[in-house]
Design a protein around this motif. Structure first.
Motif, PDB file in Angstrom:
ATOM      1  N   ALA A   1     -31.612 -30.660 -35.137  1.00 50.72           N
ATOM      2  CA  ALA A   1     -31.571 -31.875 -35.326  1.00 50.72           C
ATOM      3  C   ALA A   1     -32.367 -32.846 -34.824  1.00 50.72           C
ATOM      4  O   ALA A   1     -32.057 -33.946 -34.400  1.00 50.72           O
ATOM      5  CB  ALA A   1     -29.965 -32.368 -35.187  1.00 50.72           C
ATOM      6  N   TRP A   2     -33.725 -32.558 -34.493  1.00 44.57           N
ATOM      7  CA  TRP A   2     -34.643 -33.325 -33.856  1.00 44.57           C
ATOM      8  C   TRP A   2     -35.179 -34.402 -34.862  1.00 44.57           C
ATOM      9  O   TRP A   2     -35.464 -34.253 -36.057  1.00 44.57           O
ATOM     10  CB  TRP A   2     -35.847 -32.455 -33.446  1.00 44.57           C
ATOM     11  CG  TRP A   2     -36.946 -33.247 -32.309  1.00 44.57           C
ATOM     12  CD1 TRP A   2     -38.040 -33.567 -32.722  1.00 44.57           C
ATOM     13  CD2 TRP A   2     -36.516 -33.798 -31.024  1.00 44.57           C
ATOM     14  NE1 TRP A   2     -38.580 -34.445 -31.751  1.00 44.57           N
ATOM     15  CE2 TRP A   2     -37.617 -34.336 -30.613  1.00 44.57           C
ATOM     16  CE3 TRP A   2     -35.113 -33.463 -30.158  1.00 44.57           C
ATOM     17  CZ2 TRP A   2     -37.733 -34.913 -29.604  1.00 44.57           C
ATOM     18  CZ3 TRP A   2     -35.483 -34.139 -29.050  1.00 44.57           C
ATOM     19  CH2 TRP A   2     -36.798 -34.662 -28.613  1.00 44.57           C
ATOM     20  N   PRO A   3     -35.109 -35.721 -34.122  1.00 45.70           N
ATOM     21  CA  PRO A   3     -35.724 -36.568 -34.999  1.00 45.70           C
ATOM     22  C   PRO A   3     -37.190 -36.574 -35.009  1.00 45.70           C
ATOM     23  O   PRO A   3     -38.134 -37.198 -34.433  1.00 45.70           O
ATOM     24  CB  PRO A   3     -35.510 -37.977 -34.353  1.00 45.70           C
ATOM     25  CG  PRO A   3     -35.341 -37.490 -32.873  1.00 45.70           C
ATOM     26  CD  PRO A   3     -34.913 -36.200 -32.868  1.00 45.70           C
TER      27      PRO A   3
ATOM     28  N   VAL B   1     -28.852 -28.729 -31.043  1.00 47.19           N
ATOM     29  CA  VAL B   1     -29.231 -30.165 -31.558  1.00 47.19           C
ATOM     30  C   VAL B   1     -30.506 -30.220 -31.504  1.00 47.19           C
ATOM     31  O   VAL B   1     -31.213 -30.838 -32.508  1.00 47.19           O
ATOM     32  CB  VAL B   1     -28.415 -31.206 -30.865  1.00 47.19           C
ATOM     33  CG1 VAL B   1     -28.851 -32.607 -31.208  1.00 47.19           C
ATOM     34  CG2 VAL B   1     -27.037 -31.143 -31.181  1.00 47.19           C
ATOM     35  N   VAL B   2     -31.183 -30.009 -30.459  1.00 48.13           N
ATOM     36  CA  VAL B   2     -32.718 -30.301 -30.132  1.00 48.13           C
ATOM     37  C   VAL B   2     -33.460 -29.240 -31.181  1.00 48.13           C
ATOM     38  O   VAL B   2     -34.459 -29.661 -31.592  1.00 48.13           O
ATOM     39  CB  VAL B   2     -33.243 -29.756 -28.592  1.00 48.13           C
ATOM     40  CG1 VAL B   2     -34.720 -29.625 -28.541  1.00 48.13           C
ATOM     41  CG2 VAL B   2     -32.824 -31.123 -27.708  1.00 48.13           C
TER      42      VAL B   2
ATOM     43  N   LEU C   1     -16.881 -29.828 -28.075  1.00 43.18           N
ATOM     44  CA  LEU C   1     -17.027 -29.791 -26.604  1.00 43.18           C
ATOM     45  C   LEU C   1     -16.420 -31.043 -26.218  1.00 43.18           C
ATOM     46  O   LEU C   1     -15.840 -30.999 -25.347  1.00 43.18           O
ATOM     47  CB  LEU C   1     -18.288 -29.580 -26.115  1.00 43.18           C
ATOM     48  CG  LEU C   1     -18.868 -27.816 -26.279  1.00 43.18           C
ATOM     49  CD1 LEU C   1     -20.259 -28.151 -26.079  1.00 43.18           C
ATOM     50  CD2 LEU C   1     -18.134 -27.258 -25.368  1.00 43.18           C
TER      51      LEU C   1
ATOM     52  N   TRP D   1     -24.363 -30.688 -34.248  1.00 45.73           N
ATOM     53  CA  TRP D   1     -23.240 -31.666 -33.696  1.00 45.73           C
ATOM     54  C   TRP D   1     -22.070 -31.583 -33.614  1.00 45.73           C
ATOM     55  O   TRP D   1     -21.388 -32.388 -32.842  1.00 45.73           O
ATOM     56  CB  TRP D   1     -24.030 -33.116 -34.745  1.00 45.73           C
ATOM     57  CG  TRP D   1     -25.219 -33.699 -34.419  1.00 45.73           C
ATOM     58  CD1 TRP D   1     -26.511 -33.742 -34.977  1.00 45.73           C
ATOM     59  CD2 TRP D   1     -25.541 -34.740 -33.224  1.00 45.73           C
ATOM     60  NE1 TRP D   1     -27.426 -34.505 -34.220  1.00 45.73           N
ATOM     61  CE2 TRP D   1     -26.664 -35.158 -33.178  1.00 45.73           C
ATOM     62  CE3 TRP D   1     -24.344 -34.923 -32.041  1.00 45.73           C
ATOM     63  CZ2 TRP D   1     -27.280 -35.920 -32.146  1.00 45.73           C
ATOM     64  CZ3 TRP D   1     -25.215 -35.759 -31.182  1.00 45.73           C
ATOM     65  CH2 TRP D   1     -26.372 -36.323 -31.075  1.00 45.73           C
TER      66      TRP D   1
ATOM     67  N   ALA E   1     -22.168 -27.468 -23.206  1.00 48.01           N
ATOM     68  CA  ALA E   1     -22.848 -28.491 -23.458  1.00 48.01           C
ATOM     69  C   ALA E   1     -24.598 -28.252 -23.543  1.00 48.01           C
ATOM     70  O   ALA E   1     -25.002 -28.745 -24.366  1.00 48.01           O
ATOM     71  CB  ALA E   1     -22.718 -29.640 -22.188  1.00 48.01           C
ATOM     72  N   ALA E   2     -24.951 -27.594 -22.449  1.00 47.30           N
ATOM     73  CA  ALA E   2     -26.371 -27.123 -22.589  1.00 47.30           C
ATOM     74  C   ALA E   2     -26.695 -26.300 -23.911  1.00 47.30           C
ATOM     75  O   ALA E   2     -27.681 -26.900 -24.373  1.00 47.30           O
ATOM     76  CB  ALA E   2     -26.495 -26.252 -21.252  1.00 47.30           C
TER      77      ALA E   2
ATOM     78  N   VAL F   1     -17.283 -25.981 -20.026  1.00 48.49           N
ATOM     79  CA  VAL F   1     -17.603 -27.093 -20.870  1.00 48.49           C
ATOM     80  C   VAL F   1     -19.221 -27.418 -20.674  1.00 48.49           C
ATOM     81  O   VAL F   1     -20.009 -27.750 -21.623  1.00 48.49           O
ATOM     82  CB  VAL F   1     -16.777 -27.977 -20.652  1.00 48.49           C
ATOM     83  CG1 VAL F   1     -17.292 -29.548 -21.303  1.00 48.49           C
ATOM     84  CG2 VAL F   1     -15.432 -27.685 -21.450  1.00 48.49           C
ATOM     85  N   SER F   2     -19.486 -27.466 -19.305  1.00 46.30           N
ATOM     86  CA  SER F   2     -20.957 -27.917 -18.869  1.00 46.30           C
ATOM     87  C   SER F   2     -21.772 -26.828 -19.471  1.00 46.30           C
ATOM     88  O   SER F   2     -22.918 -27.286 -19.933  1.00 46.30           O
ATOM     89  CB  SER F   2     -20.991 -27.883 -17.429  1.00 46.30           C
ATOM     90  OG  SER F   2     -20.211 -28.747 -16.990  1.00 46.30           O
ATOM     91  N   ILE F   3     -21.716 -25.365 -19.419  1.00 46.21           N
ATOM     92  CA  ILE F   3     -22.508 -24.467 -19.876  1.00 46.21           C
ATOM     93  C   ILE F   3     -22.623 -24.721 -21.357  1.00 46.21           C
ATOM     94  O   ILE F   3     -23.641 -24.609 -21.916  1.00 46.21           O
ATOM     95  CB  ILE F   3     -22.167 -23.052 -19.673  1.00 46.21           C
ATOM     96  CG1 ILE F   3     -22.236 -23.004 -18.209  1.00 46.21           C
ATOM     97  CG2 ILE F   3     -23.021 -21.970 -20.518  1.00 46.21           C
ATOM     98  CD1 ILE F   3     -21.357 -21.735 -17.340  1.00 46.21           C
TER      99      ILE F   3
ATOM    100  N   TRP G   1     -26.648 -28.874 -27.028  1.00 44.14           N
ATOM    101  CA  TRP G   1     -27.679 -29.689 -26.731  1.00 44.14           C
ATOM    102  C   TRP G   1     -29.058 -28.811 -27.157  1.00 44.14           C
ATOM    103  O   TRP G   1     -29.950 -29.324 -27.866  1.00 44.14           O
ATOM    104  CB  TRP G   1     -27.999 -30.410 -25.681  1.00 44.14           C
ATOM    105  CG  TRP G   1     -26.820 -31.561 -25.505  1.00 44.14           C
ATOM    106  CD1 TRP G   1     -25.963 -31.655 -24.599  1.00 44.14           C
ATOM    107  CD2 TRP G   1     -26.550 -32.516 -26.334  1.00 44.14           C
ATOM    108  NE1 TRP G   1     -25.241 -32.747 -24.604  1.00 44.14           N
ATOM    109  CE2 TRP G   1     -25.488 -33.289 -26.050  1.00 44.14           C
ATOM    110  CE3 TRP G   1     -27.275 -33.063 -27.461  1.00 44.14           C
ATOM    111  CZ2 TRP G   1     -24.985 -34.364 -26.570  1.00 44.14           C
ATOM    112  CZ3 TRP G   1     -26.885 -34.044 -28.186  1.00 44.14           C
ATOM    113  CH2 TRP G   1     -25.641 -34.948 -27.591  1.00 44.14           C
ATOM    114  N   ALA G   2     -28.838 -27.534 -26.898  1.00 48.33           N
ATOM    115  CA  ALA G   2     -30.287 -26.842 -27.179  1.00 48.33           C
ATOM    116  C   ALA G   2     -30.200 -26.704 -28.855  1.00 48.33           C
ATOM    117  O   ALA G   2     -31.514 -26.900 -29.449  1.00 48.33           O
ATOM    118  CB  ALA G   2     -30.221 -25.308 -26.480  1.00 48.33           C
TER     119      ALA G   2
END
Lengths: 518, 81
Positions: free
Chosen positions: B65-67, B61-62, B20, B14, B54-55, B50-52, B58-59
């Motif tokens: 930090a997955w709920p 985080v998934v 980012l 996070w 971000a991916a 920044v786009s790369i 998010w990978a």
């Protein structure tokens, strides 16, 4: 090198015809027919069940969810609008929307989308308004949200139809009214038969088509300039200011643009796609791949827009919507390739229109018809009513598209700003136990009023007065920021203040939506 | 409804998202017209990175930090709507 090779191979293998031939239209017609056939064949599972028609029986897997969410989010705004805006404002357009959306969209999918999917599944919700009605125990909020959401989706639809018209007019010289009519009829045909599953399947196909075609357009157009270095060198020589942000985009404007992508949290069509997911895990691929997919589409379009300006290509009638089409028409002499690119651009546009059409039918059926009449109508009758409402809205939007706005990008940003100003509502609904119905209603009213005032002042009034909007000129800013910042702040402040001043929600509602797994 | 405390790798993932989001405001590239690879303006190139990023963020985080309990909650549906 690759571009030259591809051009040579394609030129050698495909027959050459003079520009404005009927060949591009034949390619598009073949594409549309294939799309219709594919969709109708896949729609057979939809018959008879409202659950299947409206949320695809909550059975969509990771790949299809990614493609349908991405295809729905990317419309004429992403292809036609980004190219035109980059033509006017330079490379800063990518940072304004694309990289910001890569962070914000996935954030919203993760923090809001997954929660709403879970709530939708647990309580069997189909629309946003059902959720808000139940969460706030307020019929008035639902009644208020219906015209607001429909009113904001209509300009979104308009963007697609106008964008399609501009592209086909630029490449094949077809009147914009005819393109709009054909696009509306094709999309109507496949969604009326198959509902949200047909939209998702068509989106997946169309998203693959437009991404592939976008890359192909980039390679071929750069090749036609003599390579990417030469294309950029033209910009260095003739329009160097477009290679940076100084003088084109202010710091406050850039920062306040970060509010715009929050709109995805309140798009009713995206809410519906989220509900189609088979499980929470289905979201994983969407959250991760979405920023990359945005990059694949936006980076080439921004460069093409800047290259067009550097090469001294004039936007037809000063309309930057037509820059992409003009680039394709001027730079690519092979009509088969032009047709393929045109089909790809239309694919991007239709992949948004379909979801929006289905969504409008869904919210009308559930939030007006079923809510008001209860079980009076059978499932099949509800589906029929939804279809009739879709046809009515499409007809209205089509008529509006006959009076096109000057700039697709700016209209899209206004539309997204309206949805973004409602974002505090959905965040509070899923994360804040203390938020009240009065706070929610006040926030929607304030968001609607601030949007209407600023929209009138910033776009409607100048357009009616005969100024060609903001195309190529200065953007409309409030205190140096994007209007969305003001709308968002007004809505969020109202939500918090009114909620704290009014009686807390019932304990039953809090326990219902904020309970922990047993 | 998601339950559970977040792990340290989850918090770091996070944090990367936040970093980012801050880096996205690349004011140092505002007036820089340097070309990367001979054709990409540095302001655009940085934003593509920044786009790369971000991916990748998010990978993470998934992954970390997955709920995890959200599906259980969803499956306890009572169809009250």
């Amino acid at each position: 090198m690759i571009a030259e090779l591809l051009s040579t191979v394609l030129d050698a293998t495909l027959p050459q015809k003079p520009p404005k031939s009927s060949t591009p239209l034949i390619v598009v017609a073949i594409y549309l027919a294939a799309l219709l056939l594919f969709s109708i064949l896949n729609s057979r599972r939809a018959r008879g069940s409202a659950g299947e028609y409206f949320v695809a029986s909550r059975s969509i897997g990771p790949f299809l969810l990614l493609m349908s969410v991405f295809g729905t989010t990317m419309t004429a705004f992403a292809l036609v609008g980004s190219t035109g805006k980059a033509y006017d404002k330079g490379i800063g357009v990518y940072g304004l929307m694309a990289s910001a959306s890569g962070i914000i969209h996935s954030l919203v999918f993760f923090l809001v989308g997954i929660k709403l999917w879970a709530i939708g599944k647990r309580f069997n919700f189909v629309t946003q308004i059902q959720f808000f009605r139940a969460r706030f125990e307020s019929n008035l909020l639902g009644t208020l949200l219906f015209p607001v959401l429909v009113g904001l989706v209509i300009p979104y639809l308009l963007i697609g139809i106008v964008g399609a018209g501009a592209v086909v007019k630029g490449i094949a010289d077809v009147p914009t009214w005819l393109t709009g009519l054909v696009i509306c009829l094709v999309v109507l045909a496949y969604i009326l038969t198959g509902g949200v599953r047909a939209a998702a399947l068509a989106n997946a196909v169309q998203t693959m088509v437009f991404m592939a075609v976008g890359v192909l357009a980039f390679v071929l157009i750069s090749g036609s300039f003599g390579g990417v270095e030469t294309a950029t060198q033209n910009v260095v020589d003739n329009r160097p200011e477009l290679l940076a942000r100084e003088g084109e985009i202010s710091h406050a404007q850039f920062l306040s643009y970060m509010f715009v992508p929050l709109s995805v949290g309140m798009f009713p069509h995206l809410f519906q796609h989220w509900l189609t997911a088979r499980s929470a895990k289905t979201f994983r691929m969407t959250v991760i791949a979405h920023p990359l997919f945005i990059m694949i589409v936006w980076a080439p379009c921004v460069l093409i827009g800047v290259w067009a300006a550097g090469a001294g290509i004039e936007a037809p009638g000063g309309n930057s919507n037509a820059v992409l089409a003009k680039m394709v028409g001027m730079q690519l002499k092979n009509p088969w390739i032009s047709g393929l690119l045109m089909a790809g651009i239309l694919a991007a546009i239709m992949s948004s229109l379909d979801s929006q059409f289905v969504c409008l039918g869904t919210i009308f059926t559930h939030d007006i018809v079923v809510h008001r009449t209860g079980d009076r109508f059978s499932e099949a009758q509800r589906v029929t009513l939804g279809r009739l409402f879709i046809v009515a809205i499409v007809a209205l939007t089509y008529v509006l598209s006959l009076f096109p706005p000057p700039n697709v990008f700016d209209l899209a940003v206004w539309c997204f700003s309206g949805f973004a100003s409602l974002f505090p509502l959905v965040v509070a609904a899923v994360y804040w136990r203390r938020v009240t119905a009065a706070g929610a209603i006040a926030a929607v009213i304030v968001a609607g009023v601030t949007w209407a005032i600023l929209f009138y002042d910033g776009l409607l009034q100048p357009t009616l007065a005969g100024h060609s909007g903001e195309a190529g000129g200065e953007d409309y800013l409030v205190f140096g920021m994007m209007p969305v910042a003001v709308m968002f702040a007004a809505s969020a402040t109202t939500l918090v203040v009114v909620s704290l001043l009014t009686r807390p929600p019932s304990q039953t509602v809090v326990e219902r939506f904020f309970s922990r797994p047993a | 409804m998601t339950g559970g405390k977040m792990s340290i790798p989850g918090r770091l993932a996070w944090l990367l998202v936040v970093v980012l989001a801050i880096l996205h405001y690349d004011f140092w590239n505002w007036n820089d017209r340097t070309l990367v690879f001979g054709f990409v303006p540095v302001g655009l190139w940085f934003q593509v990175l920044v786009s790369i990023g971000a991916a990748i963020a998010w990978a993470l985080v998934v992954r970390f930090a997955w709920p995890t309990r959200i599906e259980e909650w969803a499956d306890e549906g009572d169809s009250e709507a």
